[in-house]
Scaffold this motif. Structure first.
Motif, mmCIF file in Angstrom:
data_model
loop_
_atom_site.group_PDB
_atom_site.id
_atom_site.type_symbol
_atom_site.label_atom_id
_atom_site.label_comp_id
_atom_site.label_asym_id
_atom_site.label_seq_id
_atom_site.Cartn_x
_atom_site.Cartn_y
_atom_site.Cartn_z
ATOM 1 N N ILE A 323 -2.042 -1.585 4.722
ATOM 2 C CA ILE A 323 -1.781 -2.673 3.478
ATOM 3 C C ILE A 323 -2.095 -1.054 2.198
ATOM 4 N N GLU A 324 -0.851 -1.156 1.717
ATOM 5 C CA GLU A 324 -0.983 -0.129 0.344
ATOM 6 C C GLU A 324 -1.706 -0.976 -0.443
ATOM 7 N N ARG A 325 -2.778 -0.608 -1.243
ATOM 8 C CA ARG A 325 -3.560 -0.767 -2.565
ATOM 9 C C ARG A 325 -2.523 -0.319 -3.762
ATOM 10 N N GLU A 326 -3.789 -1.327 -5.002
ATOM 11 C CA GLU A 326 -3.480 -1.047 -5.709
ATOM 12 C C GLU A 326 -4.088 0.055 -6.010
ATOM 13 N N ASP A 327 -3.156 1.489 -7.162
ATOM 14 C CA ASP A 327 -4.686 2.914 -7.378
ATOM 15 C C ASP A 327 -5.406 1.856 -8.545
ATOM 16 N N ARG A 328 -6.556 2.975 -8.114
ATOM 17 C CA ARG A 328 -8.232 2.226 -8.788
ATOM 18 C C ARG A 328 -8.812 0.994 -8.534
ATOM 19 N N PHE A 329 -7.474 0.404 -7.892
ATOM 20 C CA PHE A 329 -8.568 -1.348 -7.560
ATOM 21 C C PHE A 329 -7.547 -1.913 -6.133
ATOM 22 N N GLU A 330 -9.109 -1.302 -5.632
ATOM 23 C CA GLU A 330 -8.025 -0.919 -3.936
ATOM 24 C C GLU A 330 -8.718 -2.585 -3.245
ATOM 25 N N GLN A 331 -9.509 -3.577 -4.578
ATOM 26 C CA GLN A 331 -9.209 -4.580 -3.470
ATOM 27 C C GLN A 331 -7.935 -5.637 -3.621
ATOM 28 N N PHE A 332 -6.897 -5.117 -4.636
ATOM 29 C CA PHE A 332 -5.772 -5.850 -5.048
ATOM 30 C C PHE A 332 -4.668 -5.081 -3.613
ATOM 31 N N PRO A 333 -3.690 -5.967 -3.135
ATOM 32 C CA PRO A 333 -2.429 -5.583 -2.466
ATOM 33 C C PRO A 333 -1.327 -4.758 -3.070
ATOM 34 N N LYS A 334 -1.047 -4.099 -3.571
ATOM 35 C CA LYS A 334 0.392 -3.032 -3.994
ATOM 36 C C LYS A 334 1.290 -3.580 -3.429
ATOM 37 N N VAL A 335 1.797 -4.994 -4.237
ATOM 38 C CA VAL A 335 2.848 -5.718 -4.201
ATOM 39 C C VAL A 335 3.962 -4.949 -5.285
ATOM 40 N N ASP A 336 5.299 -5.159 -4.847
ATOM 41 C CA ASP A 336 6.699 -4.938 -5.539
ATOM 42 C C ASP A 336 6.959 -5.985 -6.606
ATOM 43 N N GLU A 337 8.046 -5.457 -6.868
ATOM 44 C CA GLU A 337 8.596 -6.537 -7.862
ATOM 45 C C GLU A 337 8.779 -7.966 -7.356
ATOM 46 N N HIS A 338 9.372 -7.917 -5.722
ATOM 47 C CA HIS A 338 9.145 -9.211 -5.427
ATOM 48 C C HIS A 338 8.213 -10.236 -4.629
ATOM 49 N N PHE A 339 7.578 -9.167 -4.765
ATOM 50 C CA PHE A 339 5.608 -10.087 -4.177
ATOM 51 C C PHE A 339 5.986 -9.087 -2.541
ATOM 52 N N GLN A 340 6.310 -8.222 -1.903
ATOM 53 C CA GLN A 340 6.554 -8.066 -0.694
ATOM 54 C C GLN A 340 5.438 -6.281 -1.069
ATOM 55 N N SER A 341 4.460 -6.629 -0.132
ATOM 56 C CA SER A 341 4.082 -5.026 -0.297
ATOM 57 C C SER A 341 4.478 -4.126 0.807
ATOM 58 N N ASN A 342 4.038 -3.508 1.102
ATOM 59 C CA ASN A 342 4.506 -1.827 1.894
ATOM 60 C C ASN A 342 4.925 -2.663 3.593
ATOM 61 N N LEU A 343 4.376 -3.395 3.960
ATOM 62 C CA LEU A 343 4.682 -3.677 5.401
ATOM 63 C C LEU A 343 6.071 -4.965 5.012
ATOM 64 N N SER A 344 6.794 -4.100 4.781
ATOM 65 C CA SER A 344 8.078 -5.137 5.127
ATOM 66 C C SER A 344 7.346 -6.465 5.711
ATOM 67 N N GLY A 345 8.627 -7.583 4.762
ATOM 68 C CA GLY A 345 8.080 -9.207 5.053
ATOM 69 C C GLY A 345 6.988 -9.498 5.236
ATOM 70 N N LEU A 346 6.037 -8.851 4.378
ATOM 71 C CA LEU A 346 4.615 -9.020 4.138
ATOM 72 C C LEU A 346 4.435 -9.725 2.782
#
Length: 389
Positions: A323-346
């Protein structure tokens, strides 16, 4: 490495929602309305019902606590009309729990009251979800909609004490066990004031200790509107503006808590804890930056929650590492505008999405935006199998 698929296509759910609180229930209501084949895992409204004091209130004004369904039918006001329940601000926690259960029934939401043990990715990019009882389910999409229960924060300095003499306020439905005891409450936020007031009501001798110079009361009807609107635009803001808003809060302590504390609970502001130790008679001794020392029967560390993806117990290490993390804030997952992570469907909803989408999503105010974003995207992202097929 992804695990091998061991089921047939017809066994695959459209979506699994993990977390049966306000976010999870709202997402399930939208899933029902769109005829998705889903399962909602978790104990209904458990955090609000069994992890928090029931004789206290919801911070958010009652006009803003409605869950989300596609037609905005099952609001807190309709609940009040149909059940002849008086709705007031501040809203009692028990009323909020009752509303959540009522909403689920009206929206046709079905619960699967089990906790999730593990989520894994299969070799064809589906998700294998195992419950605490060993049952296994497969889904094309998983939405992690848990709250803050995994993220209790207690300062490292308290670890010098045995756990019997300090605790976090999360997990208490009342404070009656502390009747007659002297209890220090550490913290300057909502949960600290709430704990101190309820300890006083329970017959404890409570005292507030905090680093601020004085109490920071805040919150207003307009600030709730502003915070809700912020959630609609935050993702597109430039990084400079986002940085200004990440620490945004509708006020440290709600005004309705003043009468529970002021004039009843001693407060000592502007102090830091320099050390703690255990006395010979088993009490907690606190040394402060003022040079004073005080002894207490117990310490309530009302120091909030630190969101951290690595503390989500059901995401195994292999999945977390993907799961890709937010830059400089690795405790958070990085999600796109649809709240989806870099893993499709998560997808991530609620507090775990609050760095990418802003502070609105730490609160109930983010429910509608979340549900109206994730479910339509889930429908468009790939073909899904309707529950009617």
């Amino acid at each position: 490495m992804p695990i091998k698929r061991t089921h047939t296509e017809k066994d695959t759910l459209d979506v699994i929602i993990i977390g049966a609180g306000p976010f999870g229930i709202s997402l399930a209501a939208h899933a029902v309305a769109n005829d998705l084949n889903y399962k909602l895992f978790g104990y209904p409204m458990d955090f609000w019902k069994n992890q928090m004091p029931q004789n206290m209130f919801i911070r958010t004004p009652h006009d803003f606590v409605s869950f989300s369904d596609p037609k905005d039918e099952w609001t807190i006001h309709r609940f009040a009309d149909e059940t002849e329940t008086e709705i007031i601000t501040p809203l009692p926690r028990t009323t909020f729990v009752q509303y959540g259960i009522w909403f689920a029934e009206k929206a046709g939401v079905e619960f699967t009251p089990k906790l999730i043990h593990q989520v894994e990715l299969t070799d064809n990019m589906e998700y294998r979800v195992q419950t605490e009882t060993g049952s296994v389910f497969y889904a094309r999409n998983v939405i992690v909609a848990t709250g803050v229960e995994h993220y209790k924060y207690v300062p490292e300095i308290l670890n010098a004490l045995p756990s019997s003499v300090f605790s976090h306020p999360s997990g208490y439905t009342d404070f009656n066990k502390f009747q007659g005891q002297k209890v220090a409450v550490l913290g300057s936020g909502q949960s600290a004031w709430e704990a101190a007031g309820l300890l006083h009501i329970a017959g404890a001798e409570s005292e507030l200790l905090y680093r601020r110079d004085h109490a920071n009361y805040g919150g207003s009807y307009q600030s709730e509107i502003d915070l809700r609107e912020l959630g609609n635009i935050f993702y597109e803001l430039p990084i400079e503006q986002k940085s200004q808003e990440w620490g945004h809060s509708p006020g440290s302590v709600a005004h309705f808590l003043r009468p529970y504390v002021e004039g009843k609970v001693p407060e000592l502001g502007g102090v830091q804890i320099t050390s703690v130790s255990l006395t010979l008679d088993g009490r907690a001794k606190i040394d402060m930056s003022t040079g004073e020392s005080r002894e207490f029967d117990h310490i309530i560390s009302a120091t909030g929650f630190h969101i951290n993806l690595d503390r989500v117990p059901f995401l195994n290490q292999e999945l977390r590492e993907q799961i890709e993390r937010e830059d400089r804030f690795e405790q958070f997952p990085k999600v796109d505008e649809h709240f989806q992570s870099n893993l499709s469907g998560l997808y991530f909803a609620g507090p775990l999405s609050s760095h990418s989408h802003g502070p609105t999503f730490r609160f109930i105010l983010g429910l509608k935006k979340t549900a109206l974003t994730i479910i339509p995207h889930l429908l468009k992202r790939q073909p899904v199998r309707s529950a009617n097929i």
